[in-house]
Scaffold this active site. Sequence first.
Site, PDB file in Angstrom:
ATOM      1  CE  LYS A   1      68.861  -0.826  26.366  1.00  0.00           C
ATOM      2  NZ  LYS A   1      69.728  -0.022  25.486  1.00  0.00           N
TER       3      LYS A   1
ATOM      4  CG  ASP B   1      64.838   1.642  27.138  1.00  0.00           C
ATOM      5  OD1 ASP B   1      64.488   1.799  25.948  1.00  0.00           O
ATOM      6  OD2 ASP B   1      65.978   1.909  27.554  1.00  0.00           O
TER       7      ASP B   1
END
Length: 286
Positions: free
Chosen positions: A11, A137
């Site tokens: 990401k 996350d």
Amino acid sequence: MQSVQERAYAKINIGLDVLRRRPDGYHEVKMIMQTVDIYDDLLLEKTSAPGIYLQTDNEELPTGQDNLICRAAALLMKEKGISEGVKITLTKRIPIAAGMAGGSSDAAAAMRGLNALFDMGCPVEELQRLGVKLGADIPYCIVGGTMLSEGIGEMLTPLPAPPDAHLVAAKPDINVSTAFVYGNLHVERLKDHPDIDGMVQALSAGSLSGICDRLGNVLETVTAAEYPVIEEIKDVMRSQGAQNALMSGSGPTVFGIFTDRKQAEAAAEAIEKHKLAGQIFVTKWV
């Protein structure tokens, strides 16, 4: 079913703001997360002996039970009462300690894979509820895509995907500690904050220029100050035609957004020529 394969996507943060430090020590964030087409592969196989066995092609990574993949697997298997064993083979491509959530994405992929391998039937929400115990996350990495992330990272709101673009992601040959960055971030002294609400509007409007105009990451105030190479990479990307460039997460990876593939490739070559980064990717959103 005896084996399952999963991809763990990296990401980037196209916007990252830190609002405050909470009494529990966590930082409250408001950021926009986006998966990119750089990924690790995980192969999960049932074993005759109980336990969790991890192997990888990357010598830098520990494979003991403290590895986040093993911890995530142990947490989920204990929760669901699974006493069988599993062997996990990790093929690593996402840069390590790079601000690209490689470890969290691997852990999330392991949880998805185990859910399928042992036919647990866990809904996404349950995997996210367990995953956040190990890392802020992980809930995002379980689903990926384009998300507004709030709280400590566990409050997720899906957003429209950005328009097609070419990306260059470059990780200089330094490792950055997330704990160091957040430990040296003085939220109360920050004068400028990214326009996250404006970024959401730009995504909704499908405006690549609006997205590029609003790139911002308050953690650059710590990491870029410590490592000047981050600004050097951004400058090279912009000089080669990037619409804009930004550090991802706590760094040190820098990404640039390009409308032209040839310009993206030229930027990657320029970064390599100047020896500013050891790992360079020309990629796209996913």
